[in-house]
Design an enzyme around this catalytic site. Structure first.
Site, short mmCIF file in Angstrom:
data_model
loop_
_atom_site.label_atom_id
_atom_site.label_comp_id
_atom_site.label_asym_id
_atom_site.label_seq_id
_atom_site.Cartn_x
_atom_site.Cartn_y
_atom_site.Cartn_z
N LYS A 1 0.84 -1.21 0.00
CA LYS A 1 0.00 0.00 0.00
C LYS A 1 0.88 1.26 0.00
O LYS A 1 0.63 2.19 -0.78
CB LYS A 1 -0.89 0.01 1.25
CG LYS A 1 -1.59 1.34 1.49
CD LYS A 1 -2.45 1.34 2.72
CE LYS A 1 -1.76 1.67 4.00
NZ LYS A 1 -1.38 3.10 4.17
N ASN A 2 1.90 1.26 0.86
CA ASN A 2 2.68 2.49 1.01
C ASN A 2 3.58 2.78 -0.18
O ASN A 2 4.11 3.89 -0.31
CB ASN A 2 3.50 2.44 2.31
CG ASN A 2 2.62 2.61 3.53
OD1 ASN A 2 1.41 2.84 3.41
ND2 ASN A 2 3.21 2.50 4.71
N CYS B 1 -4.89 8.01 9.69
CA CYS B 1 -5.00 7.48 11.06
C CYS B 1 -4.63 8.55 12.07
O CYS B 1 -3.70 9.32 11.86
CB CYS B 1 -4.04 6.30 11.23
SG CYS B 1 -4.57 4.81 10.38
C1 UD1 Z 1 4.58 6.94 6.33
C2 UD1 Z 1 3.75 5.69 6.18
C3 UD1 Z 1 3.20 5.26 7.53
C4 UD1 Z 1 4.33 5.10 8.53
C5 UD1 Z 1 5.21 6.35 8.56
C6 UD1 Z 1 6.46 6.16 9.41
C7 UD1 Z 1 2.82 5.89 3.96
C8 UD1 Z 1 1.62 6.05 3.12
N1 UD1 Z 1 2.65 5.96 5.27
O1 UD1 Z 1 3.71 7.95 6.84
O2 UD1 Z 1 2.53 4.01 7.35
O3 UD1 Z 1 3.77 4.89 9.82
O4 UD1 Z 1 5.64 6.70 7.25
O5 UD1 Z 1 7.18 5.07 8.97
O6 UD1 Z 1 3.91 5.65 3.46
N2 UD1 Z 1 6.35 14.83 10.41
C9 UD1 Z 1 6.41 16.17 10.68
N3 UD1 Z 1 6.26 17.05 9.64
C10 UD1 Z 1 6.06 16.64 8.36
C11 UD1 Z 1 6.01 15.25 8.10
C12 UD1 Z 1 6.17 14.36 9.14
O7 UD1 Z 1 6.60 16.57 11.82
O8 UD1 Z 1 5.94 17.49 7.46
C13 UD1 Z 1 6.53 13.86 11.52
C14 UD1 Z 1 5.27 13.01 11.74
O9 UD1 Z 1 4.31 13.67 12.55
C15 UD1 Z 1 5.85 11.78 12.42
C16 UD1 Z 1 7.22 11.65 11.74
O10 UD1 Z 1 7.52 12.92 11.17
O11 UD1 Z 1 6.03 12.00 13.79
C17 UD1 Z 1 7.26 10.59 10.65
O12 UD1 Z 1 6.26 10.87 9.70
P1 UD1 Z 1 6.40 10.42 8.18
O13 UD1 Z 1 7.58 9.53 8.05
O14 UD1 Z 1 6.36 11.62 7.30
O15 UD1 Z 1 5.08 9.56 8.01
P2 UD1 Z 1 4.14 9.49 6.78
O16 UD1 Z 1 4.88 9.72 5.51
O17 UD1 Z 1 2.91 10.27 7.05
#
Ligand code: UD1
Length: 419
Positions: free
Chosen positions: A22-23, A116
Site C-alpha cells: 500500500k505504502n 490514522c
Molecule cells: C509513512 C507511512 C506510515 C508510517 C510512517 C512512518 C505511507 C503512506 N505511510 O507515513 O505508514 O507509519 O511513514 O514510517 O507511506 N512529520 C512532521 N512534519 C512533516 C512530516 C512528518 O513533523 O511534514 C513527523 C510526523 O508527525 C511523524 C514523523 O515525522 O512523527 C514521521 O512521519 P512520516 O515519516 O512523514 O510519516 P508518513 O509519511 O505520514
C-alpha cells in the site's frame, strides 16, 4: 457498519501469497500524474486507500481503472489542479499528490490531509520544501494554494529535520521534472521510497541515492509511461507473521520481500519462533508459548524496527512468557490499540512513549473497536489467539491496508468472517 467476527483459539497454518505494498502504491499512483501517458501498475493491492487515490486521479482528469490487481492510469488529460477537501481527508497520503501535481502543472490546491489519528501529523516539512523549490504557498479558509513562482519548480538543497517518509516523496515527485538538481539530506531509507524511485526511473527520471539518506534528483523535461510491478507489502507480511506466531501456528509467506522484512524478523525470532527465509519466501513456525522479547522494541526509521509493525507484534507478545518493553519513537499517540488488548485480558501499562507488556497465559474474546489501521490489525491478531468469540467493529480502518483480511485468515485455517 461491517464487523469481523472471530472465533479464536485456532492455530493458523498454511501458505499465503502476500499482497502488494500500500505504502508504495500510493506515491507511485501520484507519480503517474507526471508521465502524461499510460502507466500499468501490477501487484497493486485493491484497498480503500488505493480507491481513494484513484478518486483523486480521476478528479484531476486522469483515467484510472483496476482489474486483477493491475491499475492502469492514463494521465494525458489533466485539466484540474485542485483536490477537494473531502478526498484530502480520506487519507494522509493525499498530501503526496501535491508534489506530483506541482511537478506536472506548476500549481495545485490542497488542504490538510486525513489518515490514522496517531497524534499530531503536521505537513510542515512538505510545505517548507516546496517553498525552497520556488513554490509560493498561501493558506485561505483551509485551502493550501500553491503556485510555482516562475511557472515551474526549481531544484534546491533540502535538509530534513527528521527522516520522514512522506516529505522526501513529495520532494522527489516535484523534483523529477523541476529545473535543475535537487538534493535531499536526511531522507528516510524506507524501501517504499526506493520503489517510488524505481518506478520514476522506469519513466525516465534521473534519481540516485534512494535507500540512503542523501538523494539526488536531476530534473528532466519529460517523463514517459511504463509498466511496473509494485513491491510486496512488508507490513502486511509482518502482520500475518505476527498473527501466526500469536496462534502457535506455521506459515509460508510467498511473494514476500525478505531483506526489507528483516528488522521485524530479527525481533520476532527472539520470541522463540523458528524463521527461515529463502528467495521471496518466509517460513515461520511458532512454539507452544512465545518468549517475551528481552531487548526494548524501539520503533525507528528503516532499517530500525517499523512503527507500523509495533501494534501487531504487541498482539503476539501479550501472551508471551515474561515482560516486553516498547518504545514508540515515531508517533506520539500510537498505543491506541492497547485498551482493546487489555479488555481481552492483556496486562499493558503505557506511559508516554513506553508500553510495558507483561505476558498473561491467555486472552479471552471481547467486543472491540478498531482505532486505526495497524491497531485494528493487532486486535484481529489478538482475537485469533484468544479463547472464544470476538466482534471487531470499525473495520474500515483495517480495510484501508489489508486486502480481504478475512479471506487470508480463512485460507490459513482461522475462523474470521465479515458480517
Ligand atoms: C509513512 C507511512 C506510515 C508510517 C510512517 C512512518 C505511507 C503512506 N505511510 O507515513 O505508514 O507509519 O511513514 O514510517 O507511506 N512529520 C512532521 N512534519 C512533516 C512530516 C512528518 O513533523 O511534514 C513527523 C510526523 O508527525 C511523524 C514523523 O515525522 O512523527 C514521521 O512521519 P512520516 O515519516 O512523514 O510519516 P508518513 O509519511 O505520514
Amino acid at each position: 457498519m461491517q464487523k469481523l467476527i472471530v472465533n479464536g483459539g485456532k492455530r493458523l497454518r498454511g501458505e499465503l501469497k502476500l499482497q502488494g505494498s500500500k505504502n508504495s502504491s500510493l506515491p507511485i499512483m501520484a507519480a503517474a500524474i507526471l508521465c502524461g501517458e499510460e502507466c500499468r501498475l501490477d501487484n497493486c493491492p485493491e484497498l480503500t486507500d488505493i480507491y481513494s487515490a484513484a478518486r483523486i486521479l480521476n478528479g484531476l482528469g486522469c483515467k484510472c481503472r483496476f482489474s486483477d490487481n493491475t491499475a492502469v492510469i492514463d494521465s494525458a488529460d489533466i485539466n484540474v489542479t485542485e483536490i477537494p477537501e473531502k478526498l484530502m481527508r480520506e487519507m494522509r497520503s493525499s498530501i503526496i499528490f501535491m508534489g506530483a501535481i506541482l511537478g506536472r502543472t506548476g500549481e495545485c490546491t490542497v488542504s490538510m490531509p486525513g489518515g490514522c489519528e496517531l497524534g499530531s501529523r503536521p505537513i510542515d516539512m512538505h510545505i517548507s520544501a516546496m517553498r525552497r523549490m520556488g513554490v509560493d504557498i498561501r493558506e485561505n479558509h483551509g485551502k493550501i494554494i500553491c503556485r510555482a513562482v516562475s511557472g515551474k519548480a526549481h531544484g534546491a538543497k533540502i535538509s530534513l529535520q527528521f527522516p520522514s517518509v512522506g516529505a522526501p516523496e513529495t520532494i522527489i515527485l516535484c523534483a523529477v521534472t523541476a529545473d535543475g538538481e535537487t538534493v535531499i539530506n536526511n531522507a528516510a531509507r524506507e524501501p517504499e521510497i526506493c520503489d517510488l524511485c524505481g518506478f520514476l526511473r522506469a519513466c525516465g527520471a534521473e534519481i540516485s541515492g534512494d535507500g540512503e539518506s542523501r538523494i539526488v534528483i536531476k530534473g528532466k523535461n519529460r517523463l514517459h509511461g511504463c509498466e511496473y510491478r509494485i513491491m510486496p507489502d512488508r507490513i502486511a507480511g509482518a502482520t500475518y507473521l505476527a498473527m501466526t506466531a500469536a496462534t502457535g501456528g506455521e506459515i509460508i509467506l510467498t511473494d514476500a520481500c525478505v531483506a526489507e522484512t528483516e528488522p521485524f524478523i530479527s525481533v520476532l525470532e527472539q520470541t522463540g519462533c523458528s524463521i527461515i527465509t529463502y528467495d521471496d519466501r518466509i517460513y515461520l513456525r511458532s512454539g507452544s508459548r512465545l518468549r517475551a522479547v528481552r531487548d526494548r522494541i524501539r520503533t525507528m526509521p528503516h532499517p530500525g524496527f517499523p512503527t507500523d509493525a509495533q501494534a501487531v507484534i504487541m498482539a503476539a507478545l501479550v501472551t508471551a512468557d515474561g515482560t516486553s518493553v516498547f518504545e514508540e519513537n515515531i508517533f506520539d499517540c500510537r498505543y491506541r490499540h492497547t485498551d482493546a488488548l487489555v479488555k481481552m485480558g492483556a496486562d499493558i501499562q503505557v506511559l508516554r512513549k513506553i508500553a510495558v507488556v507483561k505476558g498473561v497465559p491467555e486472552l479471552h474474546g471481547a467486543n472491540i473497536e478498531a482505532t486505526d489501521l495497524r491497531g485494528g490489525a493487532a486486535m484481529a491478531a489478538a482475537a485469533l489467539a484468544a479463547e472464544g468469540v470476538s466482534e471487531i467493529s470499525g473495520i474500515f480502518h483495517i480495510d484501508r491496508g489489508y486486502e480481504k483480511i478475512e479471506n487470508a485468515v480463512r485460507l490459513l485455517g482461522g475462523d474470521m468472517r465479515r458480517v
